[in-house]
Design a protein around this motif. Structure first.
Motif, PDB file in Angstrom:
ATOM      1  N   HIS A 289       0.842  -1.205   0.000  1.00  0.00           N
ATOM      2  CA  HIS A 289       0.000   0.000   0.000  1.00  0.00           C
ATOM      3  C   HIS A 289       0.880   1.260   0.000  1.00  0.00           C
ATOM      4  CE1 HIS A 289      -3.590   2.473   1.293  1.00  0.00           C
ATOM      5  NE2 HIS A 289      -2.597   3.250   1.661  1.00  0.00           N
ATOM      6  N   GLU A 290       1.763   1.343   0.975  1.00  0.00           N
ATOM      7  CA  GLU A 290       2.578   2.556   1.096  1.00  0.00           C
ATOM      8  C   GLU A 290       3.508   2.716  -0.111  1.00  0.00           C
ATOM      9  OE1 GLU A 290       1.624   4.705   3.207  1.00  0.00           O
ATOM     10  OE2 GLU A 290       0.380   3.331   4.381  1.00  0.00           O
ATOM     11  N   HIS A 293       1.908   4.874  -2.684  1.00  0.00           N
ATOM     12  CA  HIS A 293       2.067   6.309  -2.419  1.00  0.00           C
ATOM     13  C   HIS A 293       3.489   6.758  -2.755  1.00  0.00           C
ATOM     14  CE1 HIS A 293      -1.767   6.708  -0.504  1.00  0.00           C
ATOM     15  NE2 HIS A 293      -1.472   5.952   0.529  1.00  0.00           N
ATOM     16  N   GLU A 319      -4.728   7.486  -2.989  1.00  0.00           N
ATOM     17  CA  GLU A 319      -5.181   6.211  -2.429  1.00  0.00           C
ATOM     18  C   GLU A 319      -5.595   5.206  -3.520  1.00  0.00           C
ATOM     19  OE1 GLU A 319      -4.601   5.349   0.573  1.00  0.00           O
ATOM     20  OE2 GLU A 319      -4.288   7.281   1.558  1.00  0.00           O
ATOM     21  N   SER A 322      -2.283   3.496  -4.159  1.00  0.00           N
ATOM     22  CA  SER A 322      -1.848   2.602  -3.083  1.00  0.00           C
ATOM     23  C   SER A 322      -2.765   1.376  -2.991  1.00  0.00           C
ATOM     24  CB  SER A 322      -1.800   3.348  -1.756  1.00  0.00           C
ATOM     25  OG  SER A 322      -3.045   3.947  -1.490  1.00  0.00           O
ATOM     26  N   TYR A 418     -10.888   7.758   1.245  1.00  0.00           N
ATOM     27  CA  TYR A 418     -10.617   6.313   1.167  1.00  0.00           C
ATOM     28  C   TYR A 418     -11.715   5.602   0.384  1.00  0.00           C
ATOM     29  CZ  TYR A 418      -6.789   6.117   4.650  1.00  0.00           C
ATOM     30  OH  TYR A 418      -5.593   6.250   5.318  1.00  0.00           O
TER      31      TYR A 418
HETATM   32 ZN   LIG Z   1      -2.840   5.342   2.021  1.00  0.00          ZN
END
Ligand SMILES: [Zn+2]
Length: 489
Positions: A289-290, A293, A319, A322, A418
């Protein structure tokens, strides 16, 4: 302005990773306060309002960046105090004293059902001790917002993020209506099999435990994470090690905040990807996920103006990226190839990953409804505690009490950002599968497609991607199709 952002981000990061006991963001805000005095914000507003078509969007972003700092300045000292308090806090359990963040992290892999609840209850006392400070911060913030002429918090955020929250909420609740029966059915089976209990009706702490999918942890060894990630991103042509501007911190320190995060200190030149390993499948999810970004901001075109590198309209765009890279870890083909898991087991893990995704989504549906209702009467504590417990319990199926009613919010209605990303990433996954095949996650063309999006920094917004992929904004069809697969067996 850019230098202020960099200094502020560094100070926050050092406290986050546990290298500094007391963050002193207030000192940084004081050093740069000339940037966002009331008269400065007023001039930025006037400039924006009279700007030419060509400059308007950049001027708009500068105005909102300055305005949000002007508002934040009022609470930054209290914010520092809050962080320092949490970093120092100890949780007492069975005569043992644990740092707060360590206790929170332990609830995720404590195998004993009852002890998990006791750990949570003990850790929650720390949150209870912070509520009066949080409320004081909120009251101060609301006062400044109203002084700036916004009728309420949601009105400010809607103007800043160009969002119609009423319409968005109705899309989300249509989605919830369609998927709740699937959720209750699939969760019921899972909870009964994994915990021997009935669902709905168990405490919320068990959701964070289940999220780590304990029975699969053996397939996701922490020590292989770095090399597996390296191989996987290399297959996309997006190898992290090729970008010296992206710094990785995967170390375990007792005071490190367990929540994974990416600090964009200077886009694209200094990006930090931070996770605290927990020895669960979640480490892989968090890292991937990170990394989305980190790649987005690390590969942003340096030639863009600052406003399109650092002042995003919302976080709903980054988002999507990610969520897309995180979804790689749930692909059965990826699990077979990169973690040498058998085809049957890979399918089982993939299905469980989809169910965890659905479980998280239902919590966020609850958070969105709660936060929008919360801001109708934000200082009515009695109402809001009850509202928090009721809404979250009803939507997630796990039992919440009211104590986290101020803590469980990310500010700026991030919850909606999100959810917008959830919707658009499901479109993205359908699109990538259709264009680049089932193994899109290791296709260089996917990497190229993403690279072109990343280069645009934050000049575009989440819903621009939906349209580019050929969908209507907030079309929840792809998400519903994803979860329907859970019951087609
Ligand atoms: Zn995030």
């Amino acid at each position: 302005l850019a230098q202020f952002g960099a200094d502020y981000s560094t100070e926050s990061r050092l406290a986050w990773v546990g290298e500094k006991d007391t963050p002193d963001r207030a000192a940084i805000v004081r050093r740069y306060r000339d940037l966002f005095t009331t008269s400065q914000v007023e001039s930025a507003k006037a400039f924006y309002e009279s700007a030419t078509e060509e400059m308007k969007e950049r001027a708009r972003r500068v105005y909102f960046a300055l305005l949000s700092m002007n508002i934040a300045e009022q609470t930054v000292e209290m914010d520092d105090r809050l962080d320092a308090k949490l970093l120092k806090a100890k949780v007492e359990i069975d005569g043992e004293k644990l740092p707060y963040y360590q206790a929170v992290s332990e609830t995720m892999h404590e195998p004993d059902f009852e002890r998990r609840e006791s750990l949570f209850t003990a850790a929650e006392k720390v949150i209870a001790d912070t509520n009066s400070l949080r409320r004081e911060m909120l009251a101060r913030e609301l006062k400044v917002i109203s002084d700036w002429g916004y009728s309420n918090f949601v009105d400010l955020v809607a103007t800043e993020k160009l969002m119609d929250y009423k319409a968005f909420r109705s899309s989300i609740n249509q989605l919830a209506e369609a998927i709740t029966p699937i959720y209750i059915d699939a969760m019921g089976k899972w909870v009964s099999e994994a915990l021997g209990r009935e669902f709905p009706g168990i405490h919320r702490v068990h959701a964070s435990y289940l999220r780590g999918v304990p029975k699969f942890n053996q397939y996701f060894p922490s020590e292989r994470l770095a090399s597996v990630a390296d191989k996987s991103f290399a297959a996309l042509g997006l190898r992290l090690a090729d970008y010296p501007n992206i710094h990785l911190d995967l170390e375990d320190r007792p005071k490190k905040n367990p929540r994974a995060v990416c600090f964009t200190t200077k886009v694209p030149d200094e990006i930090h990807l931070i996770i605290k390993p927990t020895d669960t499948q979640q480490d892989y999810d968090a890292f991937f996920h990170e990394a989305g970004h980190a790649l987005h901001f690390g590969l942003t075109d340096r030639a863009l103006p600052l406003e399109f590198k650092e002042f995003s309209t919302s976080h709903a765009l980054t988002e999507v990226y990610s969520y897309t890279t995180a979804s790689i870890v749930g692909q059965p083909g990826w699990l077979e190839k990169y973690l040498e898991i058998s085809p049957d087991k890979a399918l089982e893990i993939s299905r469980a990953t989809t169910l965890v995704d659905l479980m998280m989504l239902m919590r966020y549906v609850g958070k969105l409804n709660y936060e929008l209702d919360f801001f109708e009467s934000p200082l009515d504590d009695k109402r809001n505690r009850a509202l928090y417990a009721d809404t979250l319990t009803r939507c997630s199926g796990f039992t919440y009490d009211g104590e986290s009613y101020l803590d469980d919010m990310d500010g700026g209605l991030y919850v909606a950002d999100y959810l917008r990303a959830w919707i658009t990433q499901a479109m993205m996954e359908e699109y990538l599968t259709q264009e680049f095949g089932a193994a899109w996650y290791e296709n260089k063309k996917t990497g190229q497609f993403l690279r072109e999006l990343f280069a645009q920094g934050v000049a575009i917004e989440n819903e621009d991607i939906s349209r580019k992929l050929g969908y209507k904004q907030w079309d929840v069809g792809p998400l519903i199709r994803r979860y329907k697969k859970l019951i087609q067996e």
